[in-house]
Enzyme design. Structure first.
Site, mmCIF file in Angstrom:
data_model
loop_
_atom_site.group_PDB
_atom_site.id
_atom_site.type_symbol
_atom_site.label_atom_id
_atom_site.label_comp_id
_atom_site.label_asym_id
_atom_site.label_seq_id
_atom_site.Cartn_x
_atom_site.Cartn_y
_atom_site.Cartn_z
ATOM 1 N N ARG A 19 38.432 46.720 30.856
ATOM 2 C CA ARG A 19 39.600 46.239 31.571
ATOM 3 C C ARG A 19 40.874 47.131 30.866
ATOM 4 O O ARG A 19 41.534 46.222 30.177
ATOM 5 C CB ARG A 19 39.738 45.111 31.742
ATOM 6 C CG ARG A 19 38.571 44.200 32.441
ATOM 7 C CD ARG A 19 38.348 42.572 32.621
ATOM 8 N NE ARG A 19 37.399 42.289 32.992
ATOM 9 C CZ ARG A 19 36.632 42.293 34.312
ATOM 10 N NH1 ARG A 19 37.622 42.896 35.113
ATOM 11 N NH2 ARG A 19 35.747 41.939 34.727
ATOM 12 N N CYS B 246 36.483 41.092 38.444
ATOM 13 C CA CYS B 246 37.167 42.155 39.171
ATOM 14 C C CYS B 246 37.670 41.666 40.457
ATOM 15 O O CYS B 246 38.915 42.056 40.959
ATOM 16 C CB CYS B 246 36.168 43.238 39.354
ATOM 17 S SG CYS B 246 35.568 43.917 37.756
#
Length: 219
Positions: A132, A55
Site C-alpha cells: 500500500r 482495499c
C-alpha cells in the site's frame, strides 16, 4: 522523459526524484504519466488486489473524499496488479453493493511494470501484490512525500489529506509544519542564518518564540 532517465543507481524512487514516466491502461482510458493532470498535484496509490476487503475500504475512502482532493488541485490515480476487466467488475460491484463509485483512474498493472518502476513490489511482503504505497507528486512531476503500508494495514485518509495540504501550504509560504500540524495551526518560520537575522528575530513580537531557532506564526 524516458524511464531510462529515472532510478539510476537505486531500485525505487525517493523523495525529490522526478516521478518515473510510464504508459498504462486505466479505468478512464490510456494515460502517459508525463502528460497526466498537467499543472496539478497527483496522489498515486497502489492496493494489493481487487475484490479484497481492506482495499475496498481504502478505495471507497478515496472516492468518498474525492472532492477534498479536487479542492486541493489534486488528481487521484490508483493501481493494482489486476486486469482492466477485473478493475471494471470491482468498481461496478462496489457501486452496486454500497453506492460508492470509484470515479478516478485505476491503472491495470497486470505486467507489474509500473509497480516495479515505483518500488511497490517488496518481495519480503509479497512477490505478486503491490504494497500500500502513496506517492505525493507535485505539478512539476517531482515526488514530494512517500508512504508505505503493509498489505494488512489500511491507510489513514485524514493523514493523507493533512500531508497534502501541509506540502502545499509549505510551498506557498516558505514555512515548515510542526508535530501534529493541521490547517489553521501556527507554522514554523525558517531559523535565522546570520547574527543580524537572529537579532531581528528576537525583536519581532509578532512571532510565538520558544527561542530564536524555533518560532511560529499564523498564516
Amino acid at each position: 522523459m524516458e524511464n531510462s532517465e529515472i532510478n539510476v543507481g537505486h531500485s525505487m524512487p525517493r523523495i525529490g526524484d522526478n516521478a518515473p514516466n510510464f504508459k498504462a491502461k486505466t479505468t478512464k482510458g490510456a494515460i502517459q504519466f508525463s502528460d497526466f493532470a498537467p499543472d496539478k498535484w497527483v496522489v498515486l496509490f497502489s492496493h494489493p488486489a481487487d475484490f479484497t476487503p481492506v482495499c475496498t475500504t481504502e478505495m471507497s475512502g478515496f472516492a468518498i473524499r474525492k472532492d477534498e482532493f479536487t479542492a486541493l488541485n489534486t488528481e487521484l490515480l490508483g493501481l493494482s496488479i489486476d486486469s482492466i476487466h477485473s478493475h471494471l467488475a470491482w468498481v461496478n460491484n462496489v457501486r452496486e453493493k454500497t453506492g460508492v463509485y470509484f470515479d478516478f483512474p485505476i491503472i491495470a498493472d497486470i505486467d507489474m511494470k509500473v509497480s516495479k518502476l515505483y518500488g511497490m513490489l517488496q518481495p519480503n511482503e509479497s512477490e505478486t501484490a503491490a504494497v500500500r504505497a502513496v506517492f505525493f507528486i507535485d505539478p512539476k512531476k517531482k515526488i514530494r512525500l512517500i508512504m508505505y503500508y503493509p498489505l494488512n494495514v489500511g491507510r489513514n485518509m485524514d493523514e493523507i489529506l493533512r500531508s497534502l495540504e501541509a506540502l502545499q501550504i509549505s510551498d506557498e509560504n516558505g514555512v515548515a509544519m510542526p508535530l501534529d500540524w493541521k490547517k489553521g495551526d501556527k507554522v514554523i518560520v525558517p531559523p535565522p542564518k546570520t547574527l543580524d537575522e537572529m537579532n531581528d528575530r528576537m525583536a519581532d513580537n509578532s512571532l510565538e518564540k520558544v527561542d530564536f531557532y524555533l518560532a511560529k506564526k499564523s498564516i
